[in-house]
Write a protein that holds these residues in place. Sequence first.
Motif, PDB file in Angstrom:
ATOM      1  N   VAL A   1     -14.104  12.725 -28.432  1.00  0.00           N
ATOM      2  CA  VAL A   1     -13.936  11.280 -28.667  1.00  0.00           C
ATOM      3  C   VAL A   1     -12.917  11.027 -29.778  1.00  0.00           C
ATOM      4  O   VAL A   1     -12.117  10.106 -29.704  1.00  0.00           O
TER       5      VAL A   1
ATOM      6  N   GLN B   1     -16.793   4.610 -34.016  1.00  0.00           N
ATOM      7  CA  GLN B   1     -17.437   3.509 -33.284  1.00  0.00           C
ATOM      8  C   GLN B   1     -18.059   3.948 -31.972  1.00  0.00           C
ATOM      9  O   GLN B   1     -19.185   3.583 -31.662  1.00  0.00           O
TER      10      GLN B   1
ATOM     11  N   ALA C   1     -18.645  10.206 -36.110  1.00  0.00           N
ATOM     12  CA  ALA C   1     -18.975   9.099 -37.021  1.00  0.00           C
ATOM     13  C   ALA C   1     -18.188   7.830 -36.687  1.00  0.00           C
ATOM     14  O   ALA C   1     -18.259   6.847 -37.411  1.00  0.00           O
TER      15      ALA C   1
ATOM     16  N   SER D   1     -13.288  -2.046 -27.773  1.00  0.00           N
ATOM     17  CA  SER D   1     -14.542  -1.800 -27.057  1.00  0.00           C
ATOM     18  C   SER D   1     -15.080  -0.441 -27.475  1.00  0.00           C
ATOM     19  O   SER D   1     -14.323   0.502 -27.653  1.00  0.00           O
TER      20      SER D   1
ATOM     21  N   LEU E   1     -14.429   4.209 -17.286  1.00  0.00           N
ATOM     22  CA  LEU E   1     -14.484   2.833 -17.790  1.00  0.00           C
ATOM     23  C   LEU E   1     -13.647   1.927 -16.888  1.00  0.00           C
ATOM     24  O   LEU E   1     -14.063   0.805 -16.569  1.00  0.00           O
TER      25      LEU E   1
ATOM     26  N   GLU F   1     -16.602  16.111 -37.280  1.00  0.00           N
ATOM     27  CA  GLU F   1     -15.822  15.046 -37.910  1.00  0.00           C
ATOM     28  C   GLU F   1     -14.721  15.678 -38.759  1.00  0.00           C
ATOM     29  O   GLU F   1     -14.721  16.878 -39.007  1.00  0.00           O
TER      30      GLU F   1
ATOM     31  N   GLY G   1     -15.380  13.178 -33.364  1.00  0.00           N
ATOM     32  CA  GLY G   1     -15.275  11.775 -33.779  1.00  0.00           C
ATOM     33  C   GLY G   1     -16.651  11.157 -33.876  1.00  0.00           C
ATOM     34  O   GLY G   1     -16.852   9.963 -33.626  1.00  0.00           O
TER      35      GLY G   1
HETATM   36  P1  NDP Z   1     -13.377   4.897 -31.673  1.00  0.00           P
HETATM   37  O1  NDP Z   1     -14.632   5.659 -31.706  1.00  0.00           O
HETATM   38  O2  NDP Z   1     -13.408   3.434 -31.431  1.00  0.00           O
HETATM   39  O3  NDP Z   1     -12.373   5.520 -30.587  1.00  0.00           O
HETATM   40  C1  NDP Z   1     -12.176   6.905 -30.472  1.00  0.00           C
HETATM   41  C2  NDP Z   1     -11.148   7.207 -29.428  1.00  0.00           C
HETATM   42  O4  NDP Z   1     -11.586   6.774 -28.150  1.00  0.00           O
HETATM   43  C3  NDP Z   1      -9.808   6.523 -29.667  1.00  0.00           C
HETATM   44  O5  NDP Z   1      -8.785   7.457 -29.390  1.00  0.00           O
HETATM   45  C4  NDP Z   1      -9.805   5.430 -28.652  1.00  0.00           C
HETATM   46  O6  NDP Z   1      -8.501   5.127 -28.190  1.00  0.00           O
HETATM   47  C5  NDP Z   1     -10.539   6.090 -27.520  1.00  0.00           C
HETATM   48  N1  NDP Z   1     -10.969   5.187 -26.458  1.00  0.00           N
HETATM   49  C6  NDP Z   1     -10.991   5.493 -25.142  1.00  0.00           C
HETATM   50  N2  NDP Z   1     -11.408   4.490 -24.415  1.00  0.00           N
HETATM   51  C7  NDP Z   1     -11.660   3.488 -25.258  1.00  0.00           C
HETATM   52  C8  NDP Z   1     -12.113   2.171 -25.077  1.00  0.00           C
HETATM   53  N3  NDP Z   1     -12.358   1.652 -23.916  1.00  0.00           N
HETATM   54  N4  NDP Z   1     -12.293   1.417 -26.168  1.00  0.00           N
HETATM   55  C9  NDP Z   1     -12.027   1.904 -27.365  1.00  0.00           C
HETATM   56  N5  NDP Z   1     -11.581   3.137 -27.578  1.00  0.00           N
HETATM   57  C10 NDP Z   1     -11.390   3.930 -26.545  1.00  0.00           C
HETATM   58  O7  NDP Z   1     -12.544   5.172 -32.975  1.00  0.00           O
HETATM   59  P2  NDP Z   1     -13.009   5.257 -34.484  1.00  0.00           P
HETATM   60  O8  NDP Z   1     -11.756   5.198 -35.266  1.00  0.00           O
HETATM   61  O9  NDP Z   1     -14.145   4.362 -34.776  1.00  0.00           O
HETATM   62  O10 NDP Z   1     -13.605   6.711 -34.574  1.00  0.00           O
HETATM   63  C11 NDP Z   1     -12.845   7.849 -34.403  1.00  0.00           C
HETATM   64  C12 NDP Z   1     -13.471   8.917 -35.245  1.00  0.00           C
HETATM   65  O11 NDP Z   1     -12.857  10.135 -34.888  1.00  0.00           O
HETATM   66  C13 NDP Z   1     -13.294   8.730 -36.735  1.00  0.00           C
HETATM   67  O12 NDP Z   1     -14.563   8.842 -37.335  1.00  0.00           O
HETATM   68  C14 NDP Z   1     -12.371   9.887 -37.138  1.00  0.00           C
HETATM   69  O13 NDP Z   1     -12.698  10.405 -38.402  1.00  0.00           O
HETATM   70  C15 NDP Z   1     -12.683  10.871 -36.059  1.00  0.00           C
HETATM   71  N6  NDP Z   1     -11.678  11.869 -35.739  1.00  0.00           N
HETATM   72  C16 NDP Z   1     -12.174  13.105 -35.554  1.00  0.00           C
HETATM   73  C17 NDP Z   1     -11.366  14.121 -35.223  1.00  0.00           C
HETATM   74  C18 NDP Z   1     -11.989  15.438 -35.074  1.00  0.00           C
HETATM   75  O14 NDP Z   1     -13.195  15.513 -34.861  1.00  0.00           O
HETATM   76  N7  NDP Z   1     -11.233  16.484 -35.134  1.00  0.00           N
HETATM   77  C19 NDP Z   1      -9.931  13.932 -35.013  1.00  0.00           C
HETATM   78  C20 NDP Z   1      -9.493  12.573 -35.189  1.00  0.00           C
HETATM   79  C21 NDP Z   1     -10.371  11.583 -35.520  1.00  0.00           C
HETATM   80  P3  NDP Z   1      -7.589   3.967 -28.849  1.00  0.00           P
HETATM   81  O15 NDP Z   1      -7.102   4.526 -30.152  1.00  0.00           O
HETATM   82  O16 NDP Z   1      -6.523   3.791 -27.827  1.00  0.00           O
HETATM   83  O17 NDP Z   1      -8.479   2.770 -29.007  1.00  0.00           O
END
Ligand code: NDP
Length: 327
Positions: A89, A15, A13, A240, A160, A42, A11
């Motif tokens: 992540v 947040q 790329a 967050s 966290l 990714e 993950g």
């Molecule tokens: P974030 O980076 O914001 O979050 C990623 C994960 O962390 C989510 O499951 C989120 O859970 C979790 N999380 C744990 N604690 C927290 C917290 N305190 N606050 C927020 N999130 C938390 O998500 P994005 O969508 O910005 O990025 C995810 C990336 O992962 C994307 O770029 C996507 O393409 C990639 N991805 C990659 C995969 C892989 O490498 N195989 C598989 C799936 C996705 P919650 O959803 O509950 O907020």
Amino acid sequence: SKKPVRVAVTGAAGQIGYALLFRIASGEMLGKDQPVILQLLELPIEKAQEALRGVMMELEDCAFPLLAGMEAHSDPMTAFKDTDYALLVGARPRGPGMERADLLAANAQIFTAQGKALNAVASRDVKVLVVGNPANTNAYIAMKSAPDLKPGNFTAMLRLDHNRAASQIAAKTGKPVSAIKKLAVWGNHSPTMYADYRFATIDGASVKETINDQVWNQDVFLPTVGKRGAAIIAARGVSSAASAANAAIDHMRDWALGTNGEWVTMGVPSNGEYGIPKDVMFGFPVTCANGEYKIVEGLPIDEFSQACIDKTLAELIGERDGVQHLL
Ligand code: NDP
């Protein structure tokens, strides 16, 4: 100088990835003398890979002295090759109209594939931290998909919740967070987690006696810590990310470099401690030394605490039973 270690981040790329990678590369996770090679995963879709290239350009532009190498991947079998650390992540977020079972199933697919890949190609001593939600169950799935690795290589992020609890106690008592020791968070990374300050001290004094307010504990402290993620989404409009990334850094740093006897919280597979069934990925107080964590054992559990632990355990067992047929 030290030999570089390999750090895989999925993950990358997203947040949290954006708040995480720069700190790993600057040495905040593994030490200012430890070079790192980033192996970034990714999704195999153009949009995600393009975004990842952008993040990597920025990492290059920081000219970090400790960044010894960097790779982009779309397949966990290459991303996890020889990796010493893996921060998982990326996860499937809940989409509109998605049922809980669909969410568990979508993540089960991701984390079985990643567990199998770690099993096949990672360092035999790999330290895995799952951040993507549902973090405890995703970590459980990855662990069960990696039979050749030790279960204790797999952990879930409760840090966290631990850090949130410490800050709330600091604010309540007017003391600095650094003065707080022996805090524990039990259970699932979800609003059911049980942040427990019964054993905690602040400047050596008992936190429980200093606060001396069970109503505050039940009606303010626990709900504030449990619902903090939702409060941040409400305020910021997005979830967050920096605080989650910070907790991931804290978790890995303490696991790798030790806690000097101090307690931190990690989600780790139970060996039956405190009556938690074996292999359930549960938040426990731990100490870390020599690259290993150790659950703090023998703490007394009173009636209120037992009820809180039972509740978060029931949720985790429900999640586990919901994915068992997919493993
Ligand atoms: P974030 O980076 O914001 O979050 C990623 C994960 O962390 C989510 O499951 C989120 O859970 C979790 N999380 C744990 N604690 C927290 C917290 N305190 N606050 C927020 N999130 C938390 O998500 P994005 O969508 O910005 O990025 C995810 C990336 O992962 C994307 O770029 C996507 O393409 C990639 N991805 C990659 C995969 C892989 O490498 N195989 C598989 C799936 C996705 P919650 O959803 O509950 O907020």
